[in-house]
Design an enzyme around this catalytic site. Structure first.
Site, PDB file in Angstrom:
ATOM      1  N   LEU A   1       7.986  25.713  54.760  1.00 51.86           N
ATOM      2  CA  LEU A   1       8.989  25.786  55.821  1.00 51.86           C
ATOM      3  C   LEU A   1       8.570  25.017  57.065  1.00 51.86           C
ATOM      4  O   LEU A   1       9.414  24.486  57.785  1.00 51.86           O
ATOM      5  CB  LEU A   1       9.243  27.249  56.206  1.00 51.86           C
ATOM      6  CG  LEU A   1       9.895  28.121  55.131  1.00 51.86           C
ATOM      7  CD1 LEU A   1       9.862  29.575  55.551  1.00 51.86           C
ATOM      8  CD2 LEU A   1      11.318  27.669  54.869  1.00 51.86           C
TER       9      LEU A   1
ATOM     10  N   ARG B   1       8.398  25.893  48.578  1.00 48.81           N
ATOM     11  CA  ARG B   1       8.805  25.036  49.679  1.00 48.81           C
ATOM     12  C   ARG B   1       8.016  25.418  50.928  1.00 48.81           C
ATOM     13  O   ARG B   1       7.809  26.603  51.204  1.00 48.81           O
ATOM     14  CB  ARG B   1      10.284  25.298  49.909  1.00 48.81           C
ATOM     15  CG  ARG B   1      10.966  24.435  50.917  1.00 48.81           C
ATOM     16  CD  ARG B   1      12.391  24.954  51.010  1.00 48.81           C
ATOM     17  NE  ARG B   1      13.260  24.059  51.728  1.00 48.81           N
ATOM     18  CZ  ARG B   1      14.511  24.403  52.057  1.00 48.81           C
ATOM     19  NH1 ARG B   1      14.983  25.585  51.708  1.00 48.81           N
ATOM     20  NH2 ARG B   1      15.270  23.565  52.715  1.00 48.81           N
TER      21      ARG B   1
ATOM     22  N   GLU C   1      -2.079  33.892  52.233  1.00 50.69           N
ATOM     23  CA  GLU C   1      -3.267  34.353  51.519  1.00 50.69           C
ATOM     24  C   GLU C   1      -3.817  33.377  50.482  1.00 50.69           C
ATOM     25  O   GLU C   1      -5.012  33.328  50.239  1.00 50.69           O
ATOM     26  CB  GLU C   1      -2.964  35.716  50.869  1.00 50.69           C
ATOM     27  CG  GLU C   1      -2.909  36.801  51.934  1.00 50.69           C
ATOM     28  CD  GLU C   1      -2.256  38.090  51.478  1.00 50.69           C
ATOM     29  OE1 GLU C   1      -1.095  38.045  51.052  1.00 50.69           O
ATOM     30  OE2 GLU C   1      -2.904  39.137  51.561  1.00 50.69           O
TER      31      GLU C   1
HETATM   32 MO1  MOS Z   1      -2.391  41.105  54.177  1.00 50.68          MO
HETATM   33  S1  MOS Z   1      -4.228  41.781  53.496  1.00 50.68           S
HETATM   34  O1  MOS Z   1      -1.299  41.855  53.046  1.00 50.68           O
HETATM   35  O2  MOS Z   1      -2.211  41.638  55.766  1.00 50.68           O
END
Ligand code: MOS
Length: 744
Positions: free
Chosen positions: A636, A634, A711
């Protein structure tokens, strides 16, 4: 309908006004009385010993307060191995100013403290230090044979799974095969904000450290163990951060040195590293990857082997999960994954946005492109034919996985069906060579233990707090959204506090786990507070909720009302005022639900479509269009989540075309340690970037259903750019960054 549903809405940053008006205070901006200023002196050699420090010469300068070095640091608790920080890899962490030994170029060897910054900097520039130099080794290529499999690595390290099937035999027998080595150089996090610690000395053994960090509790633990301080006497604060990207996961030597000076001098000290020194404490390691893939006549993967080797320091075994993803992103019965590290005379590498997966997806996703071409298949079609329905590494189903929808929706929006397969077969409107490439990846959806507290006052103002961090990801905002919606309050009535060891403990801000971990704690804490409010509401005269159960009511639009009949409601502020309580409080601590999660593989996925144009005469590459389709549970906040993915794409373009920290092996030193020579994308390099989320409903990962977005957007971007360059030019570049000389 409710006016206080915020979750999922593209809400603007609640900390935006503070940032753009300059009222947000960063570590270097805290003003404390009688401050001294530090400046670090860095080693010019990569290996050897300090033989003499001419400290007396600079101590003679009026205004220089002290020169700290291994010759005069007090005895510290370093010998106690427990000073290892929360994300320290195996081995023994570096101890600044501990002894005369030099282990890496730019190692801090002295700290000058002076009455002002300019004087400290000047003194550092004239301080004479004599060294006895020894031969160093900084080349990963020469150490290939010395690679070894690390033992237990840092938190989250998973050794590659055992091989499955018979990959060697399957490769030999398959009709289509490829094997190649892929390389990328070292890269450094380049947050705008320099590492800084402002230490306020509060009397004997008592400090507050305003420190640039992604984890105030991690820094507190580190400092208390080294200096023997009581936790209550060592407060660590970081309310705002000008970018972290993983650089702030481990406590930095700047924090150690600033606190050392403050405790010794019994006064407040500020220490800021220089841009050059930002290249001295950890990086994404230079990595060599070898891939060997085979495909059957029907375009299914017959065999997959992926081996990676990267560098580490002499004193720590830095680890990241580089190859494991290759065993789970695509369906394949014959898989062998290998992972090694090799020691060099350099500082330990450090997590950098999507550590391991950002690297691994370069190897895997370029190899998949090569394999698709060898099998005569469109690279997207090849991925679809090898779609993994289960995580074969652990033989479990995914809790949710809408990568297939990402492939289809992303391709449709990008216009992938107009792609012609032959390299050099497409041109843009200006007649320039044009190429389209695809890549993608998979990342962990993890949750850590987190705690929070909440309090509401009679005027209906809610304060929620926990010691997580905000490195620019949108944490303040999404936590405020969750809190506001849970208690049915306008977001303006919510104050969210973070980044302070006086607040309940939260994990480091990293690993894309903050939304899941801290978000769950905030939700649970606000729900606990809601239950207290509900009980008070039932006690009100003629309460319409008198006979209701907590499950029967909801908080919305500033009211507490029956779910089944919204007319049966009380105004939240009236409840608080009627109760006579000035303030109501609740706290809670939330752990992941292991029982629920146990049978599943929890991951986010993405696919990236890239368009490049290439100038045939000059070899210049422009990334003209990118579409990143992400399945991460989801979402946010569509606005902050999109920003996360935009940033990831920009960085992926940097990885593909520009970023590399170049080591001069003669000196064992990174030579381009500045913004002039370490190239990152600028506005002129960035054109159209489109972000598409395919939302997943997933109540297995956590009650909020979020997987984290910080990430996953990085994955496959660099590979997709390299693949697009191949499609445009027919030149397969396997060592990133793809620079002009590799195309001419
Ligand atoms: Mo990230 S590389 O876990 O700040």
């Amino acid at each position: 309908m409710s006016t206080t549903n915020y979750i999922g809405k593209p809400t603007s940053r609640v900390d935006g006004p503070a940032k753009v008006t300059g009222t947000a205070t960063y570590a270097a901006e805290y003003q404390v009385a009688n401050m001294a200023y530090g400046y670090v002196v860095s080693s010019p050699i990569a290996k050897g010993k300090i033989t003499k420090i001419h400290a007396d010469e600079v101590l003679a300068l009026p205004g220089v307060v002290q020169v700290f070095s291994h010759e005069n640091v007090p005895s510290l608790a370093w010998f106690d191995r427990s000073y290892k920080d929360l994300v320290a890899p195996g081995g023994s962490p570096f101890r600044a100013l501990h002894d005369a030994e030099i282990k890496f170029s730019q190692q801090p060897v002295a700290l000058i403290v002076a009455e002002n910054f300019e004087l400290a900097r000047y003194a550092a520039s004239v301080l004479r230090i004599e060294y006895q130099q020894e031969d160093h080794e900084t080349s990963l290529e020469t150490q290939r044979a010395k690679g070894y499999e690390p033992g237990a690595g840092k938190t989250g390290f998973q050794p590659p799974p055992a091989p499955r099937g018979n990959p060697d035999k399957a490769w030999e027998e398959a009709p289509h095969r490829m094997e190649a080595e892929y390389v990328h150089g070292a890269q450094h996090h380049n947050p705008m904000e320099l590492f800084t610690t402002t230490v306020e000395w509060r009397g004997e053994g008592k400090i507050t450290a305003y420190d640039k960090t992604q984890g105030v509790y991690n820094v507190q633990q580190y400092l208390t163990k080294i200096f023997g301080l009581k936790k209550d006497d060592c407060r660590v604060v970081n309310e705002y951060m000008g970018g972290g990207f993983g650089a702030g996961l481990r406590p930095q030597y700047s924090a150690f040195l600033a606190v050392l000076a403050a405790l010794e001098l019994k006064r407040s000290v500020r220490l800021t590293l220089t841009r050059e020194q930002m290249f001295s404490f950890g990086h994404r390691p230079h990595t060599l990857q070898y891939l060997k893939l085979a495909a059957n006549a029907d375009g299914t993967l017959a065999a997959l082997q992926h081996h990676a080797l990267h560098e580490t320091s002499q004193f720590e075994d830095y680890t990241e999960n580089v190859v494991n993803w290759s065993g789970m992103l695509y369906q394949c019965e014959n898989v062998k994954l290998g992972y090694q590290i090799a020691k060099l005379d350099m500082y330990t590498p450090l997590d950098m946005r999507a550590p391991g997966a950002a690297s691994g997806s370069i190897g895997l996703e370029i190899a998949m492109d090569e394999m698709a071409y060898a099998a005569g298949l469109d690279p997207l079609e090849f991925r679809l034919r090898n779609y993994a329905e289960r995580d074969q590494n652990v033989d479990k189903p995914f809790s949710s996985k809408k990568l297939r929808d990402c492939y289809h929706q992303g391709a449709a929006k990008f216009g992938w069906d107009k792609r012609t397969q032959a390299p050099g077969s497409m041109r843009n409107g200006d007649g320039k060579l044009m190429g389209w490439g695809v890549g993608g990846g998979v990342w962990d959806a993890t949750q850590q233990k987190a705690a929070a507290k909440a309090s509401i006052t009679a005027d209906g103002k809610l304060t929620v707090s926990t010691a997580t961090g905000e490195n620019g990801t949108g944490t303040y905002t999404i936590m405020s959204q969750i809190a506001a919606e849970t208690l049915g309050l306008p977001i303006e009535a919510v104050t969210f506090k973070l980044g302070d060891t006086d607040l309940p403990e939260s994990p480091l801000q990293g690993g894309s786990w903050t939304a899941a971990s801290v978000g769950s704690a905030v939700q649970s804490t606000c729900a606990a507070l809601g239950e207290k409010i509900f009980k008070l509401a039932q006690k009100m005269d003629d309460s319409p909720l008198r006979d209701a159960k907590f499950e029967d009511v909801e908080f919305a639009s500033g009211q507490l009302r029956l779910r089944a009949d919204h007319s049966q409601a009380v105004v939240l502020r009236d409840v608080l005022q009627a109760s006579g309580e000035a303030k109501l409080e609740a706290d809670s601590s939330v752990m992941p639900n292991m029982v629920k999660q146990n049978g599943y593989s929890l991951h986010s996925h993405n696919v990236v479509f890239v368009e490049v144009t290439v100038d045939e005469d000059l070899g210049t590459v422009h990334v003209t269009r990118v579409l990143n389709a992400v399945a991460a549970g989801r979402i946010l906040n569509l606005k902050t989540a999109r920003s996360q993915v935009l940033g990831s794409v920009v960085w992926g373009i940097g990885m593909a075309l520009m970023e590399e920290t170049v080591m001069d092996h003669k000196f064992g030193r990174y030579m381009n340690h500045n913004f002039a020579e370490y190239h990152v994308p600028v506005n002129a390099d960035i054109h159209d970037i489109d972000v598409l989320f395919v939302e997943e409903e997933d109540d297995i990962v956590n009650p909020l259903g979020v997987k984290g977005i910080g990430e996953v957007g990085m994955l496959g971007v660099a590979a997709a750019v390299a693949n697009a360059v191949f499609h445009a030019t027919g030149k397969r570049v396997r060592d990133l960054p793809v620079m002009i000389d590799k195309l001419l």
